[in-house]
Design a protein around this motif. Structure first.
Motif, PDB file in Angstrom:
ATOM      1  N   GLY A 134      -0.585  -7.126  -5.270  1.00 40.02           N
ATOM      2  CA  GLY A 134      -0.529  -7.859  -5.515  1.00 40.02           C
ATOM      3  C   GLY A 134       1.246  -7.745  -6.655  1.00 40.02           C
ATOM      4  N   SER A 135       1.681  -6.470  -6.639  1.00 37.21           N
ATOM      5  CA  SER A 135       2.815  -6.673  -7.618  1.00 37.21           C
ATOM      6  C   SER A 135       3.701  -6.935  -6.754  1.00 37.21           C
ATOM      7  N   SER A 136       4.353  -7.417  -5.647  1.00 38.62           N
ATOM      8  CA  SER A 136       4.676  -8.079  -4.871  1.00 38.62           C
ATOM      9  C   SER A 136       4.414  -8.345  -3.989  1.00 38.62           C
ATOM     10  N   THR A 137       4.588  -8.865  -2.854  1.00 37.82           N
ATOM     11  CA  THR A 137       4.627  -8.948  -0.990  1.00 37.82           C
ATOM     12  C   THR A 137       4.658  -8.065  -0.086  1.00 37.82           C
ATOM     13  N   SER A 138       6.061  -6.996  -0.454  1.00 38.71           N
ATOM     14  CA  SER A 138       5.896  -5.785   0.452  1.00 38.71           C
ATOM     15  C   SER A 138       5.195  -4.564   0.051  1.00 38.71           C
ATOM     16  N   ALA A 139       4.511  -4.483  -1.431  1.00 38.46           N
ATOM     17  CA  ALA A 139       3.873  -3.352  -1.643  1.00 38.46           C
ATOM     18  C   ALA A 139       2.341  -3.679  -1.591  1.00 38.46           C
ATOM     19  N   THR A 140       1.961  -5.491  -0.836  1.00 34.78           N
ATOM     20  CA  THR A 140       0.862  -5.841  -0.714  1.00 34.78           C
ATOM     21  C   THR A 140       1.006  -5.649   1.014  1.00 34.78           C
ATOM     22  N   PHE A 141       1.750  -5.899   1.920  1.00 32.92           N
ATOM     23  CA  PHE A 141       1.988  -5.220   2.884  1.00 32.92           C
ATOM     24  C   PHE A 141       1.251  -4.558   3.587  1.00 32.92           C
ATOM     25  N   LEU A 142       2.279  -3.505   3.057  1.00 29.67           N
ATOM     26  CA  LEU A 142       2.216  -1.820   3.095  1.00 29.67           C
ATOM     27  C   LEU A 142       0.533  -1.448   2.686  1.00 29.67           C
ATOM     28  N   ILE A 143      -0.028  -1.734   1.753  1.00 33.43           N
ATOM     29  CA  ILE A 143      -1.618  -1.438   1.743  1.00 33.43           C
ATOM     30  C   ILE A 143      -2.317  -2.217   2.868  1.00 33.43           C
ATOM     31  N   ASP A 144      -2.025  -3.473   2.910  1.00 33.24           N
ATOM     32  CA  ASP A 144      -2.951  -4.165   3.871  1.00 33.24           C
ATOM     33  C   ASP A 144      -2.946  -3.773   5.067  1.00 33.24           C
ATOM     34  N   GLU A 145      -1.996  -3.730   5.645  1.00 36.52           N
ATOM     35  CA  GLU A 145      -1.542  -4.068   6.885  1.00 36.52           C
ATOM     36  C   GLU A 145      -0.688  -2.403   7.517  1.00 36.52           C
ATOM     37  N   CYS A 146      -0.460  -1.586   6.555  1.00 35.83           N
ATOM     38  CA  CYS A 146       0.249   0.188   6.807  1.00 35.83           C
ATOM     39  C   CYS A 146      -1.187   0.933   6.297  1.00 35.83           C
ATOM     40  N   GLY A 147      -1.800   0.658   5.700  1.00 35.86           N
ATOM     41  CA  GLY A 147      -2.777   1.288   4.950  1.00 35.86           C
ATOM     42  C   GLY A 147      -2.369   2.363   4.347  1.00 35.86           C
ATOM     43  N   MET A 148      -1.551   1.802   3.262  1.00 35.26           N
ATOM     44  CA  MET A 148      -1.376   2.402   2.570  1.00 35.26           C
ATOM     45  C   MET A 148      -1.827   2.384   1.538  1.00 35.26           C
ATOM     46  N   ALA A 149      -2.319   3.497   0.347  1.00 34.38           N
ATOM     47  CA  ALA A 149      -3.281   3.360  -0.740  1.00 34.38           C
ATOM     48  C   ALA A 149      -2.567   3.047  -1.938  1.00 34.38           C
ATOM     49  N   ASP A 150      -3.729   2.248  -2.139  1.00 35.25           N
ATOM     50  CA  ASP A 150      -3.471   1.097  -2.530  1.00 35.25           C
ATOM     51  C   ASP A 150      -2.874   1.878  -4.911  1.00 35.25           C
ATOM     52  N   GLY A 151      -1.860   2.264  -5.376  1.00 32.92           N
ATOM     53  CA  GLY A 151      -1.924   2.632  -6.780  1.00 32.92           C
ATOM     54  C   GLY A 151      -1.266   4.275  -6.434  1.00 32.92           C
ATOM     55  N   TRP A 152      -0.684   4.793  -5.056  1.00 32.49           N
ATOM     56  CA  TRP A 152       0.356   5.349  -4.890  1.00 32.49           C
ATOM     57  C   TRP A 152       1.730   5.489  -5.678  1.00 32.49           C
ATOM     58  N   ASP A 153       2.371   6.669  -5.486  1.00 31.23           N
ATOM     59  CA  ASP A 153       3.620   6.096  -5.906  1.00 31.23           C
ATOM     60  C   ASP A 153       4.445   6.836  -4.077  1.00 31.23           C
ATOM     61  N   LEU A 154       5.920   6.516  -4.010  1.00 32.91           N
ATOM     62  CA  LEU A 154       6.189   6.756  -2.592  1.00 32.91           C
ATOM     63  C   LEU A 154       6.574   8.003  -2.651  1.00 32.91           C
ATOM     64  N   GLY A 155       6.455   8.696  -3.639  1.00 34.67           N
ATOM     65  CA  GLY A 155       7.290  10.560  -3.596  1.00 34.67           C
ATOM     66  C   GLY A 155       5.534  11.296  -3.326  1.00 34.67           C
ATOM     67  N   THR A 156       4.194  10.610  -3.318  1.00 32.78           N
ATOM     68  CA  THR A 156       3.338  11.467  -2.855  1.00 32.78           C
ATOM     69  C   THR A 156       3.279  11.294  -1.176  1.00 32.78           C
ATOM     70  N   LEU A 157       3.434  10.023  -1.484  1.00 30.25           N
ATOM     71  CA  LEU A 157       3.083  10.225   0.584  1.00 30.25           C
ATOM     72  C   LEU A 157       4.914  11.020   1.477  1.00 30.25           C
ATOM     73  N   ILE A 158       5.990  11.370   0.974  1.00 34.31           N
ATOM     74  CA  ILE A 158       6.938  11.333   1.190  1.00 34.31           C
ATOM     75  C   ILE A 158       6.450  13.069   1.549  1.00 34.31           C
ATOM     76  N   LEU A 159       5.733  13.409   0.042  1.00 34.34           N
ATOM     77  CA  LEU A 159       5.161  14.757  -0.318  1.00 34.34           C
ATOM     78  C   LEU A 159       4.130  15.174   0.938  1.00 34.34           C
ATOM     79  N   THR A 160       3.349  13.858   1.092  1.00 37.22           N
ATOM     80  CA  THR A 160       2.092  14.207   2.268  1.00 37.22           C
ATOM     81  C   THR A 160       2.882  14.198   3.540  1.00 37.22           C
ATOM     82  N   ARG A 161       4.315  14.101   3.768  1.00 36.46           N
ATOM     83  CA  ARG A 161       4.676  14.313   5.277  1.00 36.46           C
ATOM     84  C   ARG A 161       4.241  13.162   5.642  1.00 36.46           C
TER      85      ARG A 161
END
Length: 223
Positions: A134-161
């Motif tokens: 809900g913070s932006s169209t892009s963030a919502t797309f990544l969560i709803d369509e790409c399966g990324m976790a709501d509330g995470w930061d991108l640094g966590t995704l980078i760290l977990t490869r």
């Protein structure tokens, strides 16, 4: 000069732009990743120092490597998004061919990856690298369509490869899609589009990074 010749010459010009943009990114990414690995492997322990001091040195090395790695991957995503945008502009100016990964994608290969890169870049630029539905169209797309976790930061995704930040895979993927778009716009197909998946992957890194540069190039085994 025939019309067919003009179309080919225009396609060659756009191919060259794609090479230049992705070549700089590939070289910069691989060289920087090599340096990050050197930083992460620094021998921090010093027998002349006490345990606390060595512990702080360990934290300094680890923190520097993580920060360096975050910066590298975020800037690589921004660069990939720019390659896509710049190629879209070239196609519009050269062939009057409009491309948008969401609104007018021409059924190009890997379109979901192109959409994901665009949205990641927007979250990096406009959302402080935070994924909040809900913070932006892009963030919502990544969560709803790409399966990324709501509330995470991108640094966590980078760290977990997370695969979303697999730049080594993204470079050939974006390259293939951009060449395919040029073919759709010009009617002229790049010879590399006929390669199999592994051959194309290997060709990309061979083409983008000159042999004279002493840098390990990613390679994929033929299936």
């Amino acid at each position: 000069m025939t019309q067919v010749d003009e179309a080919l010459l225009k396609a060659i010009g756009v191919w060259g732009n794609i090479d230049s943009r992705l070549g700089g990114l590939a070289l910069s990414y691989l060289a920087t990743l090599e340096k990050i690995n050197e930083v992460a492997s620094i021998q921090f322990a010093d027998d002349a120092l006490d345990r606390y001091s060595n512990k702080m040195r360990m934290k300094d090395v680890g923190g520097a490597a993580i920060q360096y790695n975050d910066f590298l991957h975020e800037t690589a995503i921004l660069s990939l998004a720019k390659v896509i945008d710049d190629t879209a502009r070239d196609l519009k100016q050269t062939f009057n061919f409009k491309f948008d990964s969401f609104d007018k994608n021409h059924d190009v290969s890997n379109v979901k990856i192109l959409q994901q890169i665009r949205c990641l870049a927007n979250v990096i630029k406009h959302n402080g690298s935070d994924l909040v539905r809900g913070s932006s169209t892009s963030a919502t797309f990544l969560i709803d369509e790409c399966g990324m976790a709501d509330g995470w930061d991108l640094g966590t995704l980078i760290l977990t490869r997370d695969p979303a930040f697999n730049i080594i895979e993204h470079v050939p993927t974006v390259y293939f899609s951009m060449l395919e778009l040029v073919a759709k716009a010009s009617g002229r197909s790049h010879p590399a589009l006929a390669f199999g998946s592994a051959d194309f992957f290997n060709w990309v890194y061979s083409a983008l990074i000159p042999d004279v540069i002493p840098l390990d190039r990613p390679q994929r085994q033929a299936e």
